[in-house]
Design an enzyme around this catalytic site. Sequence first.
Site, PDB file in Angstrom:
ATOM      1  CG  ASP A   1      -2.146   0.497   1.100  1.00  0.00           C
ATOM      2  OD1 ASP A   1      -2.993   1.189   0.211  1.00  0.00           O
ATOM      3  OD2 ASP A   1      -1.546   2.272   1.989  1.00  0.00           O
TER       4      ASP A   1
ATOM      5  CE  LYS B   1      -0.996   5.776   1.554  1.00  0.00           C
ATOM      6  NZ  LYS B   1      -1.250   5.948   2.580  1.00  0.00           N
TER       7      LYS B   1
END
Length: 360
Positions: free
Chosen positions: A223, A227
């Site tokens: 995750d 980004k």
Amino acid sequence: MASPVYLGVVGVGGVGNAFLEQLGRLPNAPQIVLLARSSQSLLAPTPAYSPCIPATSWSKAVATPSLIKPNALLPEEIATYLGSVPGRAILVDNTSDLALAQAYPIFLKQGVSVVTANKKGFSSELSLWNDIFASATKGNAYVHHQCTVGGTLPVLSTLRDLIATGDEITQIEGVLSGTLSLLFDEFMPASGTSNVPWSSLVAHARGAGETEPDPRDDLNGLDFARKLTILARVVGLEIARPDSYPVESLIPTELASLPSSPEGITQFMSQLPAYDARMDMIKDAARQEGKVVRYIGSIDVPTKTIKVGLQHVEKNSPIANLKGSQIVSIRTKRYRGGGGGEITAMGLMADLLKVIQRLG
């Protein structure tokens, strides 16, 4: 007279319900004509689009039986419906659904703008990233995905302003996971000490709702890498996928193959304490240098080098003193220190470009 604006809102979990409540408090809020979750949809009847859907909460919205459609709509069906409204339409995506994100180009080509916190559309295949923005241009629609990186920090808009005004980004570094920021501050605080085992901290954070339901979704670093991939693409690096560069996982190799099921989560949590000694060794190595360990991502733009993982940092650094929050440091050719006319002129230029875009 300005055209009316209609909203299609998908996702009514924690974020979705909070969004609806905030929207309901706005004066002259846009009308919701579609509200959907994974198992059920609400549609305002055409052609009058009245009554529209209450912008307060899912529970209040479903109190109007005439609006309810028993089955979930496919992304293509949602795009067709929103593309037919007598005004401008916006899709608000509160989900993490890859299938919906993959359909963004369909919405955009029909003139439906997209506002989203869904990282998957902007961090999966590079071809989808390119298709999204090409489709927005073709459909004269907008894409805003500020919340995909840094939460409410204006990271993406700042980067785009710097680039649009001719600055050159050289390096980006930061902590892009509030969960990992919190865990490492508790595991090895910059001031004071902690002897709480790593597995206990993970278990407590999970119980408090501070991790994903499966904490491995935080601990594997992917995750975080999504980004960082978005940031890299914004500055012009053609990154294929989040797994195309080194990402250090905090999941013990021996536990990596456990299934992604409730049983697998239970097994992982029960077996994690057996590997606390490994995390203690990482802590001790940082302590011997007079530093603390943190989970950090970095992009070196000139060399196109990206990495995500553990680093030893000085105790007095901003990164070392984060307590569950995120931080991004951006280095550019123009920002070498201080202010001055060039920096002020950049701010003026950024505002001018925004006004020109809206007037156009």
